[in-house]
Design a protein around this motif. Structure first.
Motif, PDB file in Angstrom:
ATOM      1  N   UNK B 129       0.827  -1.204   0.000  1.00 21.14           N
ATOM      2  CA  UNK B 129       0.000   0.000   0.000  1.00 21.14           C
ATOM      3  C   UNK B 129       0.867   1.263   0.000  1.00 21.14           C
ATOM      4  N   UNK B 130       0.380   2.317  -0.600  1.00 22.34           N
ATOM      5  CA  UNK B 130       1.073   3.600  -0.427  1.00 22.34           C
ATOM      6  C   UNK B 130       0.837   4.084   1.009  1.00 22.34           C
ATOM      7  N   UNK B 131       1.649   5.006   1.456  1.00 17.17           N
ATOM      8  CA  UNK B 131       1.457   5.544   2.809  1.00 17.17           C
ATOM      9  C   UNK B 131       0.424   6.664   2.799  1.00 17.17           C
ATOM     10  N   UNK B 132       0.370   7.356   1.675  1.00 18.83           N
ATOM     11  CA  UNK B 132      -0.515   8.523   1.642  1.00 18.83           C
ATOM     12  C   UNK B 132      -1.102   8.710   0.258  1.00 18.83           C
ATOM     13  N   UNK B 133      -2.376   9.115   0.219  1.00 19.48           N
ATOM     14  CA  UNK B 133      -3.030   9.460  -1.044  1.00 19.48           C
ATOM     15  C   UNK B 133      -3.382  10.933  -1.013  1.00 19.48           C
ATOM     16  N   UNK B 134      -3.165  11.623  -2.128  1.00 22.78           N
ATOM     17  CA  UNK B 134      -3.674  12.984  -2.268  1.00 22.78           C
ATOM     18  C   UNK B 134      -4.596  12.978  -3.477  1.00 22.78           C
ATOM     19  N   UNK B 135      -5.896  13.072  -3.210  1.00 21.62           N
ATOM     20  CA  UNK B 135      -6.922  12.930  -4.247  1.00 21.62           C
ATOM     21  C   UNK B 135      -7.451  14.321  -4.586  1.00 21.62           C
ATOM     22  N   UNK B 136      -7.096  14.818  -5.762  1.00 19.16           N
ATOM     23  CA  UNK B 136      -7.472  16.194  -6.108  1.00 19.16           C
ATOM     24  C   UNK B 136      -8.692  16.190  -7.032  1.00 19.16           C
ATOM     25  N   UNK B 137      -9.767  16.745  -6.528  1.00 21.10           N
ATOM     26  CA  UNK B 137     -10.993  16.889  -7.315  1.00 21.10           C
ATOM     27  C   UNK B 137     -11.440  15.550  -7.924  1.00 21.10           C
ATOM     28  N   UNK B 138     -11.556  14.512  -7.086  1.00 20.18           N
ATOM     29  CA  UNK B 138     -11.920  13.205  -7.640  1.00 20.18           C
ATOM     30  C   UNK B 138     -13.348  13.199  -8.180  1.00 20.18           C
ATOM     31  N   UNK B 139     -13.636  12.216  -9.003  1.00 18.81           N
ATOM     32  CA  UNK B 139     -14.998  11.999  -9.498  1.00 18.81           C
ATOM     33  C   UNK B 139     -15.790  11.364  -8.359  1.00 18.81           C
ATOM     34  N   UNK B 140     -16.959  11.922  -8.047  1.00 17.89           N
ATOM     35  CA  UNK B 140     -17.774  11.354  -6.971  1.00 17.89           C
ATOM     36  C   UNK B 140     -18.843  10.413  -7.504  1.00 17.89           C
ATOM     37  N   UNK B 141     -19.191  10.598  -8.779  1.00 20.38           N
ATOM     38  CA  UNK B 141     -20.154   9.701  -9.415  1.00 20.38           C
ATOM     39  C   UNK B 141     -19.742   9.530 -10.874  1.00 20.38           C
ATOM     40  N   UNK B 142     -19.444   8.301 -11.229  1.00 22.97           N
ATOM     41  CA  UNK B 142     -19.023   8.045 -12.611  1.00 22.97           C
ATOM     42  C   UNK B 142     -20.111   8.374 -13.610  1.00 22.97           C
ATOM     43  N   UNK B 143     -21.356   8.125 -13.200  1.00 23.83           N
ATOM     44  CA  UNK B 143     -22.482   8.443 -14.093  1.00 23.83           C
ATOM     45  C   UNK B 143     -22.525   9.953 -14.360  1.00 23.83           C
ATOM     46  N   UNK B 144     -22.377  10.729 -13.277  1.00 27.20           N
ATOM     47  CA  UNK B 144     -22.379  12.194 -13.437  1.00 27.20           C
ATOM     48  C   UNK B 144     -21.152  12.652 -14.232  1.00 27.20           C
ATOM     49  N   UNK B 145     -20.040  11.979 -14.021  1.00 24.00           N
ATOM     50  CA  UNK B 145     -18.826  12.339 -14.765  1.00 24.00           C
ATOM     51  C   UNK B 145     -19.034  12.112 -16.266  1.00 24.00           C
ATOM     52  N   UNK B 146     -19.673  10.995 -16.605  1.00 26.21           N
ATOM     53  CA  UNK B 146     -19.987  10.738 -18.014  1.00 26.21           C
ATOM     54  C   UNK B 146     -20.877  11.830 -18.592  1.00 26.21           C
ATOM     55  N   UNK B 147     -21.891  12.226 -17.806  1.00 25.66           N
ATOM     56  CA  UNK B 147     -22.786  13.299 -18.253  1.00 25.66           C
ATOM     57  C   UNK B 147     -22.009  14.611 -18.398  1.00 25.66           C
ATOM     58  N   UNK B 148     -21.072  14.824 -17.471  1.00 26.20           N
ATOM     59  CA  UNK B 148     -20.243  16.032 -17.524  1.00 26.20           C
ATOM     60  C   UNK B 148     -19.412  16.057 -18.815  1.00 26.20           C
ATOM     61  N   UNK B 149     -18.812  14.920 -19.146  1.00 26.90           N
ATOM     62  CA  UNK B 149     -17.999  14.874 -20.370  1.00 26.90           C
ATOM     63  C   UNK B 149     -18.864  15.150 -21.607  1.00 26.90           C
ATOM     64  N   UNK B 150     -20.048  14.577 -21.624  1.00 29.45           N
ATOM     65  CA  UNK B 150     -20.941  14.803 -22.767  1.00 29.45           C
ATOM     66  C   UNK B 150     -21.348  16.280 -22.843  1.00 29.45           C
ATOM     67  N   UNK B 151     -21.652  16.856 -21.673  1.00 30.89           N
ATOM     68  CA  UNK B 151     -22.049  18.271 -21.646  1.00 30.89           C
ATOM     69  C   UNK B 151     -20.894  19.158 -22.102  1.00 30.89           C
ATOM     70  N   UNK B 152     -19.692  18.843 -21.625  1.00 35.43           N
ATOM     71  CA  UNK B 152     -18.519  19.651 -22.015  1.00 35.43           C
ATOM     72  C   UNK B 152     -18.222  19.502 -23.505  1.00 35.43           C
ATOM     73  N   UNK B 153     -18.496  18.330 -24.059  1.00 38.06           N
ATOM     74  CA  UNK B 153     -18.320  18.134 -25.496  1.00 38.06           C
ATOM     75  C   UNK B 153     -19.248  19.090 -26.253  1.00 38.06           C
TER      76      UNK B 153
END
Lengths: 300, 271
Positions: B129-153
C-alpha cells in the motif's frame, strides 16, 4: 507503428515522441513531419490531434516528431532562455535536428495549429530544411465582406434588437479597453496588453505576414492553409484569404481551404478525421512530387 | 535533479513515464502522479511536470506516466477499462519502487479527477500500500462524470463554433455525443463506459481503516455536501479556485495552481 520518446537538445530538456512505420531498421525516409505545441497544450495536441496525425502519417511510412517546446508540456525551461519567439524558433530547429539525426531525413514539413502555425512559418524563414507548411488557423485578416456576413448571421440568430444589443456591448467593451490603454499611457504607466484575438496577443500587419509568406514561396516552400469555422466573426467564407491578401502576390500561390464545420481546437471526431485526411494526402503528394532539397544543414 | 524516460509494464500493456530523481539519493519520499482522463490529461500535463520538478528539488523521487492507450503510451484508447488502468497504476508503482530501491521511503500517490479515483481503487488492491493518497478533485459519481464529459463536449463545440447546440446539430449535422463513443476527441470504449456507470466516490472509509493517510480536495460546495468519514488521517481541502480541466486554454486560470503545490509539499512536511 513504433514510438519512441526522447529528451533532446543541448541541455536535454526538450522532450519529443518519434512515431514511425514498421520499415526495416536503417531505412531512411525522404520526408519527415514536425508537430509542435498549440498554445500551451502538451505535444499530444488539443483533443489529441497530434497523436492521431502522427499515427496516421506512420501508416504511409512518414516519420514524425511531436515535441514540447521549452516550458510547455513535459519540456523544462532552459537555463538561459531567449525571448519567447526566438526560443520557440530555436526549440523547433532543435526538434528538426533530432528528427534528422534519428531518421536521416533532410526535408521536413511542419504542421502547426494556432500559435503553432506562427512557430512554423517563423522557423521556416530561418531553416531551409522546412520545405512545407500546413498552417491551421494562422493569423486572420477580416474583410468588409466577412464583417457583413457575420452581421447578417447575428441578425438571423438573435433578431435585429438582439444583434444590435450584442454589437453595442462589444463596442462599449472595446472602447473601454482603448480608454484604459490611453489613460495608462497618459499617466506614464505600462499600458495593459491589448485584448487577445484568435488566442494570440499579437497579430502582425497583413502586409508583413504576406511578405514573410512570399519569401517562403519564393524559396519553393509549399504552403497549405486551413481555416476552421471557429472564428465566424472574422473568417467566414471560402475565398476570404484571397480578399485579405489581394495585391500581395501570394493568394494564387497558396492552397487555402475553409472547413466551416470544424472548430478551432478540432473537438469532434469528424473534424479531426477531415483534417487528418487532408494532411496525409498533402504530405503524400509532397513526397511524390519531390520538394527542393535543403542546403547543407546549418543547425541552430 | 535527473529526468529519465521510463518504459515499463507487461509486454501487452507497455507504458511510458518520466522518472524525476533528486540529486542526493536516497530520496526523502516517492511520489506516483496519476493522470486524469482525455482532455483533462492534456490540459494538466504541465502541472504534472511542475509538480515533479518541485518534488524532486525537495528530495523526492517522482514517476509521472501515461496509462496504456493514453497519451504517449502505446495502445488504443477504445480498448481500455478502469480495471486495466488500476493494473497499470500498480505496475507504475512497482516501477518506481524497483528503479529507486525505495523500500524504506514513504510512498505517496497523487491523482487528479479520474486519476484520483484510480489511485484510491488501486490502493485497495495494492500488494504494498502507499502511505498517503492525495486525491485532487476526484470523481464522486461516474455516471455524473460521463454526463459532464458529454455536456462539455457539447459546450466546447458550441463555444468553438459560436452557435448553440441545437443550431449546430441542425446546420452542421453534428452528432449527439454518447458513451460509449467519442467525447472531446477521445474514444471511450464499451468497457470503460460501463465502468464509469458503476463508479462511485473514492472508498475513503475502507482506506482509512487500512491505515492510509488521505488528503482529499474538493470544491467547497461538494466538500460540504460529501459525508466524509471522521479521522485524523483524513485531510479535507477546499479548492480555492476550481478549474475546468477539460478546457483547451487557461483563460486566466493558473496552469499549475499554487494550492496543489502547497498541498503536495505540506503532505511531505507533515509526515
Amino acid at each position: 507503428m513504433k514510438e519512441s520518446t526522447v529528451f533532446f537538445g543541448p541541455e536535454r530538456i526538450l522532450i519529443g515522441t518519434h512515431t514511425f512505420g514498421d520499415e526495416a531498421a536503417g531505412a531512411t525516409a525522404d520526408l519527415g513531419v514536425i508537430l509542435g505545441n498549440a498554445g500551451l497544450l502538451a505535444r499530444t495536441g488539443p483533443h489529441g490531434i497530434n497523436l492521431t496525425l502522427a499515427r496516421a502519417l506512420s501508416r504511409i511510412s512518414v516519420p514524425s516528431l511531436r515535441f514540447d517546446k521549452s516550458g510547455v508540456g513535459d519540456s523544462r525551461r532552459p537555463s538561459n532562455p531567449l525571448p519567447f519567439e526566438q526560443q520557440s524558433i530555436l526549440d523547433t530547429r532543435l526538434a528538426i535536428d533530432e528528427a534528422q539525426a534519428r531518421h536521416g531525413v533532410r526535408r521536413f514539413v511542419m504542421i502547426g495549429f494556432c500559435s503553432g502555425a506562427d512557430d512554423a512559418h517563423l522557423t521556416a524563414l530561418q531553416d531551409e530544411r522546412l520545405c512545407g507548411l500546413l498552417l491551421w488557423d494562422p493569423y486572420i485578416y477580416p474583410t468588409l465582406k466577412s464583417r457583413v456576413l457575420y452581421l447578417q448571421d447575428r441578425v438571423r440568430e438573435l433578431g435585429l434588437p438582439g444583434a444590435m444589443g450584442r454589437g453595442l456591448r462589444l463596442a462599449a467593451r472595446a472602447l473601454y479597453a482603448q480608454l484604459q490603454r490611453g489613460r495608462a499611457l497618459a499617466l506614464g504607466r505600462q499600458a495593459p496588453a491589448p485584448l487577445a484575438r484568435y488566442w494570440r496577443s499579437y497579430i502582425p500587419p497583413a502586409t508583413q505576414y504576406a511578405a514573410r509568406l512570399r519569401q517562403l514561396l519564393d524559396r519553393g516552400v509549399d504552403i497549405k492553409i486551413i481555416y476552421s469555422g471557429g472564428f465566424p466573426g472574422d473568417y467566414n467564407y471560402a475565398n476570404q484569404y484571397r480578399d485579405s491578401f489581394r495585391g500581395c502576390g501570394i493568394a494564387d500561390r497558396i492552397s487555402c481551404m475553409y472547413l466551416p464545420n470544424a472548430d478551432h481546437t478540432l473537438t469532434s471526431r469528424a473534424s479531426q478525421q477531415a483534417l487528418v485526411k487532408i494532411a496525409v494526402e498533402w504530405v503524400d503528394s509532397l513526397r511524390a512530387r519531390g520538394l527542393p532539397t535543403a542546403a547543407p544543414v546549418a543547425g541552430p | 535533479m535527473e529526468h529519465l524516460i521510463a518504459r515499463f509494464g507487461a509486454p501487452d500493456r507497455e507504458m511510458l513515464g518520466i522518472l524525476s530523481l533528486p540529486d542526493a539519493p536516497p530520496g526523502r519520499a516517492a511520489w506516483l502522479l496519476c493522470n486524469p482522463f482525455g482532455q483533462e490529461a492534456v490540459r494538466s500535463k504541465q502541472m504534472y511536470r511542475i509538480l515533479a520538478e518541485r518534488l524532486a528539488r525537495e528530495g523526492c523521487s517522482v514517476l509521472r506516466f501515461d496509462f496504456h492507450g493514453t497519451g504517449d503510451s502505446p495502445g488504443e484508447a477504445v480498448d481500455q477499462s478502469l480495471g486495466d488502468w488500476i493494473s497499470d497504476l500498480l505496475a507504475a508503482d512497482m516501477c518506481l519502487r524497483s528503479r529507486q530501491r525505495l523500500a524504506a521511503v514513504t510512498m505517496h500517490w497523487f491523482g487528479l479527477r479520474l486519476g484520483a479515483n484510480l489511485a484510491a481503487l488501486a490502493a485497495q488492491r495494492a500488494p504494498r500500500r502507499p502511505d498517503q493518497l492525495l486525491l485532487w478533485d476526484p470523481v464522486l459519481s461516474g455516471r455524473e462524470y460521463g454526463e459532464f464529459l458529454l455536456a462539455r463536449h457539447r459546450e466546447s463545440l458550441s463555444d468553438g463554433m459560436h452557435m448553440n447546440w441545437a443550431r449546430l446539430r441542425r446546420e452542421s449535422g453534428e452528432p449527439e455525443p454518447s458513451l460509449p463513443g467519442n467525447v472531446l476527441g477521445f474514444d471511450v470504449g464499451a468497457a470503460l463506459a460501463a465502468d464509469l456507470v458503476r463508479l462511485g466516490p473514492p472508498p475513503l472509509a475502507a482506506l482509512l481503516n487500512d491505515g492510509l493517510r488521505i488528503g482529499i480536495a474538493l470544491d467547497p460546495d461538494r466538500l460540504a455536501r460529501m459525508q466524509l468519514p471522521c479521522g485524523a488521517a483524513l485531510d479535507p481541502i477546499a479548492i480555492e479556485l476550481p478549474i475546468d480541466w477539460t478546457s483547451n486554454d487557461a483563460y486566466g486560470a493558473p496552469i499549475a495552481p499554487q494550492q496543489v503545490q502547497r498541498a503536495v509539499l505540506a503532505s511531505i512536511v507533515h509526515r
